[in-house]
Design a protein around this motif. Sequence first.
Motif, PDB file in Angstrom:
ATOM      1  N   PRO A   1       0.837  -1.212   0.000  1.00 36.85           N
ATOM      2  CA  PRO A   1       0.000   0.000   0.000  1.00 36.85           C
ATOM      3  C   PRO A   1       0.866   1.254   0.000  1.00 36.85           C
ATOM      4  CG  PRO A   1       0.072  -0.986   2.186  1.00 36.85           C
ATOM      5  CD  PRO A   1       0.749  -1.950   1.263  1.00 36.85           C
ATOM      6  N   TYR A   2       0.385   2.273  -0.723  1.00 34.45           N
ATOM      7  CA  TYR A   2       1.028   3.590  -0.803  1.00 34.45           C
ATOM      8  C   TYR A   2       2.389   3.535  -1.513  1.00 34.45           C
ATOM      9  CZ  TYR A   2      -2.469   4.146   2.852  1.00 34.45           C
ATOM     10  OH  TYR A   2      -3.635   4.111   3.581  1.00 34.45           O
ATOM     11  N   GLU A   3       2.690   2.436  -2.190  1.00 28.85           N
ATOM     12  CA  GLU A   3       3.941   2.327  -2.935  1.00 28.85           C
ATOM     13  C   GLU A   3       3.643   2.194  -4.429  1.00 28.85           C
ATOM     14  OE1 GLU A   3       6.379  -0.858  -1.579  1.00 28.85           O
ATOM     15  OE2 GLU A   3       6.312  -0.246   0.526  1.00 28.85           O
ATOM     16  N   GLU A   4       4.470   2.834  -5.235  1.00 30.42           N
ATOM     17  CA  GLU A   4       4.312   2.722  -6.688  1.00 30.42           C
ATOM     18  C   GLU A   4       4.828   1.362  -7.142  1.00 30.42           C
ATOM     19  OE1 GLU A   4       6.528   6.030  -8.033  1.00 30.42           O
ATOM     20  OE2 GLU A   4       5.030   7.521  -7.436  1.00 30.42           O
ATOM     21  N   VAL A   5       3.957   0.567  -7.745  1.00 30.20           N
ATOM     22  CA  VAL A   5       4.337  -0.750  -8.264  1.00 30.20           C
ATOM     23  C   VAL A   5       4.324  -0.650  -9.785  1.00 30.20           C
ATOM     24  CG1 VAL A   5       3.771  -3.206  -8.351  1.00 30.20           C
ATOM     25  CG2 VAL A   5       3.329  -1.896  -6.260  1.00 30.20           C
ATOM     26  N   TYR A   6       5.507  -0.736 -10.394  1.00 27.53           N
ATOM     27  CA  TYR A   6       5.632  -0.496 -11.826  1.00 27.53           C
ATOM     28  C   TYR A   6       5.313  -1.746 -12.640  1.00 27.53           C
ATOM     29  CZ  TYR A   6       7.463   4.110 -10.958  1.00 27.53           C
ATOM     30  OH  TYR A   6       7.577   5.421 -10.578  1.00 27.53           O
ATOM     31  N   GLU A   7       4.780  -1.510 -13.811  1.00 31.03           N
ATOM     32  CA  GLU A   7       4.379  -2.610 -14.687  1.00 31.03           C
ATOM     33  C   GLU A   7       5.579  -3.387 -15.202  1.00 31.03           C
ATOM     34  OE1 GLU A   7       1.741  -3.139 -18.764  1.00 31.03           O
ATOM     35  OE2 GLU A   7       3.134  -1.462 -18.603  1.00 31.03           O
ATOM     36  N   THR A   8       6.636  -2.677 -15.563  1.00 27.23           N
ATOM     37  CA  THR A   8       7.741  -3.298 -16.296  1.00 27.23           C
ATOM     38  C   THR A   8       8.984  -3.454 -15.437  1.00 27.23           C
ATOM     39  OG1 THR A   8       6.917  -2.222 -18.288  1.00 27.23           O
ATOM     40  CG2 THR A   8       9.112  -3.182 -18.400  1.00 27.23           C
ATOM     41  N   ASP A   9       9.581  -4.634 -15.511  1.00 32.11           N
ATOM     42  CA  ASP A   9      10.854  -4.896 -14.847  1.00 32.11           C
ATOM     43  C   ASP A   9      11.713  -5.720 -15.798  1.00 32.11           C
ATOM     44  OD1 ASP A   9      12.970  -5.426 -13.237  1.00 32.11           O
ATOM     45  OD2 ASP A   9      11.871  -6.506 -11.699  1.00 32.11           O
ATOM     46  N   LEU A  10      12.837  -5.148 -16.228  1.00 30.22           N
ATOM     47  CA  LEU A  10      13.702  -5.826 -17.199  1.00 30.22           C
ATOM     48  C   LEU A  10      14.937  -6.462 -16.555  1.00 30.22           C
ATOM     49  CD1 LEU A  10      13.661  -3.234 -20.137  1.00 30.22           C
ATOM     50  CD2 LEU A  10      12.192  -5.233 -19.801  1.00 30.22           C
TER      51      LEU A  10
ATOM     52  N   GLY B   1       7.542   4.423 -16.487  1.00 26.18           N
ATOM     53  CA  GLY B   1       6.545   3.584 -17.121  1.00 26.18           C
ATOM     54  C   GLY B   1       5.228   3.623 -16.363  1.00 26.18           C
ATOM     55  N   LYS B   2       4.346   2.736 -16.734  1.00 28.38           N
ATOM     56  CA  LYS B   2       3.031   2.660 -16.108  1.00 28.38           C
ATOM     57  C   LYS B   2       3.162   2.041 -14.725  1.00 28.38           C
ATOM     58  CE  LYS B   2      -1.632   0.938 -17.190  1.00 28.38           C
ATOM     59  NZ  LYS B   2      -2.407   0.113 -18.155  1.00 28.38           N
ATOM     60  N   TYR B   3       2.413   2.577 -13.758  1.00 27.78           N
ATOM     61  CA  TYR B   3       2.458   2.010 -12.415  1.00 27.78           C
ATOM     62  C   TYR B   3       1.084   2.089 -11.751  1.00 27.78           C
ATOM     63  CZ  TYR B   3       2.665   6.818 -10.566  1.00 27.78           C
ATOM     64  OH  TYR B   3       2.394   8.138 -10.263  1.00 27.78           O
ATOM     65  N   LYS B   4       0.934   1.272 -10.719  1.00 24.59           N
ATOM     66  CA  LYS B   4      -0.273   1.283  -9.902  1.00 24.59           C
ATOM     67  C   LYS B   4       0.107   1.593  -8.461  1.00 24.59           C
ATOM     68  CE  LYS B   4      -2.892  -2.079 -12.670  1.00 24.59           C
ATOM     69  NZ  LYS B   4      -3.599  -3.391 -12.683  1.00 24.59           N
ATOM     70  N   ILE B   5      -0.791   2.291  -7.776  1.00 21.23           N
ATOM     71  CA  ILE B   5      -0.551   2.608  -6.377  1.00 21.23           C
ATOM     72  C   ILE B   5      -1.872   2.516  -5.615  1.00 21.23           C
ATOM     73  CG2 ILE B   5      -0.786   5.090  -6.814  1.00 21.23           C
ATOM     74  CD1 ILE B   5       1.274   5.518  -4.545  1.00 21.23           C
ATOM     75  N   ALA B   6      -1.807   1.887  -4.441  1.00 20.48           N
ATOM     76  CA  ALA B   6      -2.997   1.756  -3.592  1.00 20.48           C
ATOM     77  C   ALA B   6      -2.990   2.898  -2.589  1.00 20.48           C
ATOM     78  CB  ALA B   6      -2.982   0.403  -2.872  1.00 20.48           C
ATOM     79  N   GLU B   7      -4.000   3.782  -2.720  1.00 19.16           N
ATOM     80  CA  GLU B   7      -4.105   4.946  -1.835  1.00 19.16           C
ATOM     81  C   GLU B   7      -5.508   5.007  -1.257  1.00 19.16           C
ATOM     82  OE1 GLU B   7      -1.159   8.239  -3.670  1.00 19.16           O
ATOM     83  OE2 GLU B   7      -2.958   7.880  -4.854  1.00 19.16           O
ATOM     84  N   ASP B   8      -5.658   5.847  -0.227  1.00 19.46           N
ATOM     85  CA  ASP B   8      -6.980   6.008   0.382  1.00 19.46           C
ATOM     86  C   ASP B   8      -7.972   6.524  -0.651  1.00 19.46           C
ATOM     87  OD1 ASP B   8      -5.925   5.240   2.800  1.00 19.46           O
ATOM     88  OD2 ASP B   8      -5.579   7.290   3.496  1.00 19.46           O
ATOM     89  N   ASP B   9      -9.156   5.939  -0.630  1.00 26.06           N
ATOM     90  CA  ASP B   9     -10.219   6.363  -1.541  1.00 26.06           C
ATOM     91  C   ASP B   9     -10.720   7.739  -1.110  1.00 26.06           C
ATOM     92  OD1 ASP B   9     -12.417   6.719  -3.136  1.00 26.06           O
ATOM     93  OD2 ASP B   9     -13.286   4.746  -2.773  1.00 26.06           O
ATOM     94  N   GLU B  10     -10.546   8.747  -1.966  1.00 24.65           N
ATOM     95  CA  GLU B  10     -10.945  10.116  -1.630  1.00 24.65           C
ATOM     96  C   GLU B  10     -12.446  10.252  -1.437  1.00 24.65           C
ATOM     97  OE1 GLU B  10      -9.410  12.557  -4.690  1.00 24.65           O
ATOM     98  OE2 GLU B  10      -7.306  12.337  -4.095  1.00 24.65           O
TER      99      GLU B  10
END
Length: 273
Positions: A156-165, A234-243
Motif C-alpha cells: 500500500p502507498y507504494e508505486e508498483v511499476y508494470e515493467t521490470d527488465l 513507465g506505467k504504475y499502480k498505487i494503492a491509496e486512500d479512496d478520496e
Amino acid sequence: MAVCEICGNKIGFFSKPFTTDKGTKVCKDCISNVDSVLLSENITSAQNIAYFMDNSVGDTYLNSIGVQTMSEKRKQEEDLQKAELEKQRIEKEEDEKRLNKFKEAQEKAERQEIYHFKVHGTTHHELSKMVTYARKNKLFDPYDGYTASEIKEYSPYEEVYETDLVGLLSAINFVPEPDNKYDSNAVKIIVTLDNNKFMIGYVPAKYTNDVLEIMQRQKNSEISLRIEYNLTGGKYKIAEDDEDDFSDDPKLKIHTAKQEYGFNIRMFDKNIE
C-alpha cells in the motif's frame, strides 16, 4: 456391591458414588480428584472423569480404553510448542544469515562501484520500443505478478511499476559515434534483449571520456567490468486512500499513472574486494 468404573475398587453400601450417563459408578476417591464445577457441568462419563483426575489412577484407566491422557496431551502440546520454537529459531537464524549476506553484498558493491550515470536521450530512441517488445513477448510479469488486491495488501502507498527488465538483457555495449553531427565524441548505448538489439540512448556528454577510459581499461585487462542496470518509470499502480470514502477507516483504491521511462547504468570492478 458396586465397583468403581475407574479404579476398580469396591464401593461401600453407605458411600455415595457418582453415576455416569451410562449408569456406571465412580467412587468418592476418584471423584475427589475432579473439580466440582467440572463434575456438575461438564462430566457425564467415566472417561471424562478419569481425564480430569490427571493422576496415575485416571491415566491407567484411560490407557486401558485407548484414550489419550491429559499428561500425554500436555506433553504433546509441549513437544509441538518446542518444535514451533525450534522452527522459529531456525527461521530467525536463516533470516539473519540472508540479511548478513545481503549487507555484505551491498557493502562489496559499494566498494566495487566505479561509475554510474543515467542514459541520455531515452525518450527519443528505442527504450520504449524495447519495453513494448518485452511486454508483447511476455518476457516479464506485469506489476511483479501482483494483482490489485495483492498490491493493496502487500504494497500500500507504494508505486508498483508494470515493467521490470532485470535479468533480461544479455549485453550492454558502448559504441563511439564519431560521425554524430551534434557531438563527434558521442557514445551510443546498444542493448541486447532476446537476441534483438535496441539503441536506447547515449552516454551523457560530460561522462563520455570517463566511460571510454573505463572501457579501455577493461580491454587492457586492468579491471574486470560488471555492468548493472535498471529501468525506471513507465506505467504504475498505487494503492491509496479512496478520496470518496469519508469513513474513519477509508478503504484503499488502486490508481494508475505513468512516468517517462529512464535507464540507469552502474559500472563495477570485480577485482576490488
